[in-house]
Motif scaffolding. Structure first.
Motif, PDB file in Angstrom:
ATOM      1  N   ASN A  82      -3.890 -23.506  -1.325  1.00 47.26           N
ATOM      2  CA  ASN A  82      -3.316 -22.495  -0.450  1.00 47.26           C
ATOM      3  C   ASN A  82      -2.345 -21.661  -1.276  1.00 47.26           C
ATOM      4  O   ASN A  82      -1.307 -22.143  -1.704  1.00 47.26           O
ATOM      5  N   ASN A  83      -2.719 -20.398  -1.510  1.00 50.37           N
ATOM      6  CA  ASN A  83      -1.852 -19.491  -2.261  1.00 50.37           C
ATOM      7  C   ASN A  83      -1.052 -18.631  -1.304  1.00 50.37           C
ATOM      8  O   ASN A  83      -1.585 -17.709  -0.721  1.00 50.37           O
ATOM      9  N   ASP A 107      -8.036 -20.965   0.043  1.00 50.76           N
ATOM     10  CA  ASP A 107      -9.241 -20.780  -0.754  1.00 50.76           C
ATOM     11  C   ASP A 107     -10.010 -22.100  -0.706  1.00 50.76           C
ATOM     12  O   ASP A 107      -9.917 -22.920  -1.616  1.00 50.76           O
ATOM     13  N   TYR A 108     -10.732 -22.296   0.368  1.00 55.71           N
ATOM     14  CA  TYR A 108     -11.411 -23.578   0.584  1.00 55.71           C
ATOM     15  C   TYR A 108     -12.514 -23.837  -0.440  1.00 55.71           C
ATOM     16  O   TYR A 108     -12.859 -24.980  -0.717  1.00 55.71           O
ATOM     17  N   ALA A 109     -13.081 -22.745  -0.986  1.00 57.47           N
ATOM     18  CA  ALA A 109     -14.190 -22.914  -1.928  1.00 57.47           C
ATOM     19  C   ALA A 109     -13.699 -23.380  -3.304  1.00 57.47           C
ATOM     20  O   ALA A 109     -14.453 -23.959  -4.084  1.00 57.47           O
ATOM     21  N   SER A 110     -12.431 -23.160  -3.595  1.00 60.01           N
ATOM     22  CA  SER A 110     -11.908 -23.509  -4.919  1.00 60.01           C
ATOM     23  C   SER A 110     -11.929 -25.015  -5.169  1.00 60.01           C
ATOM     24  O   SER A 110     -11.659 -25.823  -4.273  1.00 60.01           O
ATOM     25  N   ASP A 111     -12.262 -25.384  -6.414  1.00 54.33           N
ATOM     26  CA  ASP A 111     -12.249 -26.798  -6.795  1.00 54.33           C
ATOM     27  C   ASP A 111     -11.024 -27.132  -7.654  1.00 54.33           C
ATOM     28  O   ASP A 111     -11.029 -28.109  -8.402  1.00 54.33           O
ATOM     29  N   ALA A 112      -9.978 -26.303  -7.561  1.00 52.51           N
ATOM     30  CA  ALA A 112      -8.826 -26.480  -8.445  1.00 52.51           C
ATOM     31  C   ALA A 112      -8.105 -27.814  -8.231  1.00 52.51           C
ATOM     32  O   ALA A 112      -7.552 -28.366  -9.171  1.00 52.51           O
ATOM     33  N   LYS A 113      -8.104 -28.335  -7.020  1.00 49.08           N
ATOM     34  CA  LYS A 113      -7.376 -29.582  -6.803  1.00 49.08           C
ATOM     35  C   LYS A 113      -8.238 -30.791  -7.154  1.00 49.08           C
ATOM     36  O   LYS A 113      -9.362 -30.920  -6.647  1.00 49.08           O
TER      37      LYS A 113
END
Ligand code: HEC
Ligand code: HEC
Length: 415
Positions: free
Chosen positions: A100-101, A106-112
Motif C-alpha cells: 500500500n503506497n 497495488d494488489y498485483a505487486s509481489d514486493a512483499k
C-alpha cells in the motif's frame, strides 16, 4: 474511496454464503435423521465431495486480476472472501501481504515476501490435501494458523489442571484403581452405567415446530410479497435501504449511501444494478447472494430447500438454548440451523463457503421477532463474517409489511 464504499455495500447487502440457488425452491425428499448422512467436510464432522457448484466465471476466465498464479480456478466471486480468509487466518490485514503506497493498493505487486510465502503455503495446502487426504479439504490455512502469522507448534506449559470428572474416574475400567484426581475424591460416586443419551429431536419435528412458532403453514402460504425499510450498520458506516420482494425470488433493493443511490433488482430472469456508474447486469452468484441476504422465502420455506436434515445436538446462542440442525442442499452446500429449544424460532443460520484453500463460514443471527400480518419475522439480523474490516454488520428493519401491493415494473431492468 469508491472501493471501500463498494466493499461495504457488498457486506451490507449480500451474504458471501455457499448458498447457490435458493432461487428455484425445489421440493426434494427430506431424509431427516438419515443414518448414513454423508455430507460435508471433516471440519463439520463430515466427508467430502469435489466441485464448486458455481455456474460462474473463474478468476482466470474473468481475466481482471493481473498476477494470479495459483488461484486462477477460484470462482471469481470467491477471490475477495478467500483474501479475507487469508487475512483472518493470519490475524492480520491485507497489508500483511500487499503493498500500500500512501493509500494506493497495488494488489498485483509481489514486493512483499509474505505474499510469496503465502503462494508457497497455498501450494502446500493443495498438495497436502491431494497427496494425503484423497483431495479432501482437511488441511486449510486456519488449521495451522488460527489467527497467528507464526503458528504455535510447541505445547504451552503448564497444562490446565484437570478437574475431577463428575462421578469420578470417567473412562476408568470398572474396578481399576482411581488415578490421580480420579475417584479417590471424597464423596465421589462409583461410576454407574452411563446415562443413556436422549434421542435427539428429529430435525423434521424442529422445523414443524418452527413453522408453528412463526404463524403456521396457512399464514406462510398466504405470503405473496414483502416490503420493508431499514438500515445496515457496519464498522460505523450506515446504509439505509428499502426492499420489495415477490415470489418466487423477485426483488428490488434501493440503498442510499453517503455516495449516492444504488438500486438492484431481479425479475426472475435478469438481475441488474443501477448506480452512478450506470446500469449493469448481475451474474448468477451476485443474484443468489442478494437473495440470500434478504432471505425471506428461504426462512419461510426451510424444509423445501434442503435435501437432507439431521439434528446434530444442542448449543447456546447467546443465553438461549438451541437445537443444532445440519441442513444440506447438496454434498457441497451445507448449513447449520439453530432453533430455540423453548420458542422453536430460528435463532441462527451458519453457511459454509467451500473454497480450494478453506471453508469460509458466515453467520446470521435473527433477533427481535415480531408479528407481521400473521407471520413472525426477525427485525434484527446480525451478520458475522471473516471480513476483519467489518466483522459484524447489523441490519435493522424499521418497517415491514406482507402482501402489500407491489409494482412488478420495479423488478425489471431499467432501460
Ligand atoms: C496471507 C497473504 C495475503 C493476505 C493477507 C491477502 N492477500 Fe491478496 N493475494 C495473496 C496472494 C498470494 C495473491 C496471489 C494469488 C495467486 O498468485 O494465485 C493475492 C492476490 C490478490 C489479488 C489479485 C491481484 C492481481 O491483480 O493479481 C487481490 C485483488 C487481492 N489479493 C486482494 C486482497 C485483499 C483485499 C486482501 C485483504 C482483505 C488481501 N488480498 C489479503 C495473498 C494475500
Ligand atoms: C501445516 C501448517 C500450515 C498450514 C496449513 C499453513 N501454514 Fe502458513 N505457515 C506455517 C508455519 C509453521 C509458518 C512459519 C514458518 C516460518 O516461520 O518459517 C507459516 C508461515 C506463513 C506465512 C509467513 C508469515 C510471516 O510472518 O512471514 C504466511 C504468509 C503464511 N504462512 C500463509 C499461509 C496461508 C495463506 C495458508 C493457507 C493457504 C497457510 N499459510 C497454511 C504453517 C502452515
Amino acid at each position: 474511496m469508491k472501493l471501500i464504499v463498494l466493499r461495504f455495500l457488498v457486506v451490507a447487502l449480500s451474504c458471501a454464503s455457499a448458498v447457490l440457488v435458493i432461487a428455484n425452491l425445489r421440493t426434494p425428499k427430506v431424509a431427516a435423521n438419515e443414518r448414513d448422512f454423508s455430507p460435508l467436510f471433516s471440519t463439520l464432522g463430515m466427508p467430502q465431495p469435489a466441485q464448486t457448484p458455481a455456474a460462474e466465471q473463474t478468476v482466470a476466465q474473468e481475466g481482471r486480476e493481473k498476477n494470479i498464479k495459483l488461484l486462477g480456478d477460484l470462482p471469481a466471486s470467491q477471490l475477495i472472501p478467500v483474501m479475507n480468509y487469508f487475512a483472518v487466518s493470519m490475524g492480520r490485514r491485507c497489508n500483511f501481504c500487499h503493498v500500500n503506497n500512501q493509500g494506493q493498493w497495488d494488489y498485483a505487486s509481489d514486493a512483499k515476501p509474505e505474499k510469496n510465502t503465502a503462494r508457497e503455503m497455498i501450494r502446500m495446502v493443495l498438495d497436502t490435501n491431494k497427496n494425503f487426504f484423497k483431495g479432501n479439504l482437511e488441511v486449510q490455512c486456519y488449521t495451522c494458523h488460527r489467527g497467528r502469522n507464526n503458528p504455535q507448534s510447541v505445547v504451552t506449559l503448564p497444562l490446565p489442571v484437570p478437574s475431577p470428572p463428575p462421578g469420578g474416574g470417567q473412562g476408568r475400567p470398572a474396578g481399576a484403581p482411581a488415578g490421580p484426581g480420579g475417584a479417590g475424591t471424597p464423596g465421589a460416586q462409583p461410576q454407574g452405567s452411563p446415562t443413556p443419551r436422549p434421542t435427539p429431536t428429529p430435525a423434521e419435528e424442529l422445523i414443524g415446530k418452527y413453522v408453528t412458532a412463526i404463524g403456521g403453514q396457512t399464514n406462510i402460504d398466504k405470503v405473496k410479497s414483502r416490503t420493508l425499510t431499514g438500515s445496515t450498520t457496519a464498522g460505523g458506516n450506515s446504509v439505509s435501504f428499502e426492499i420489495m420482494q415477490a415470489p418466487p425470488n423477485k426483488f428490488y433493493i434501493r440503498a442510499t449511501t453517503g455516495q449516492g443511490v444504488i438500486e438492484r433488482g431481479f425479475d426472475g430472469q435478469i438481475g441488474w444494478e443501477k448506480s452512478t456508474n450506470g446500469v449493469r447486469q448481475l451474474n448468477s452468484v451476485e443474484i443468489a447472494r442478494l437473495q440470500g441476504s434478504i432471505n425471506l422465502w428461504g426462512n419461510l420455506k426451510l424444509k423445501e430447500q434442503y435435501t437432507r436434515l439431521r439434528t446434530q445436538g444442542r448449543d447456546k446462542v447467546g443465553d438461549r438454548d438451541a437445537y443444532v440442525v445440519l441442513a444440506a442442499r447438496s454434498d457441497t452446500d451445507v448449513e447449520r440451523l439453530y432453533f430455540d429449544v423453548e420458542t422453536g424460532l430460528l435463532l441462527r443460520r451458519v453457511t459454509y463457503l467451500r473454497t480450494m484453500v478453506g471453508v469460509i463460514p458466515e453467520q446470521f443471527d435473527f433477533e427481535d421477532y415480531r408479528d407481521v400480518d400473521g407471520v413472525k419475522l426477525p427485525f434484527i439480523v446480525r451478520i458475522s463474517s471473516v471480513d476483519a474490516g467489518n466483522p459484524v454488520s447489523v441490519r435493522a428493519y424499521s418497517e415491514m409489511k406482507l402482501n402489500a401491493p407491489v409494482d412488478e415494473a420495479k423488478f425489471k431492468k431499467p432501460a
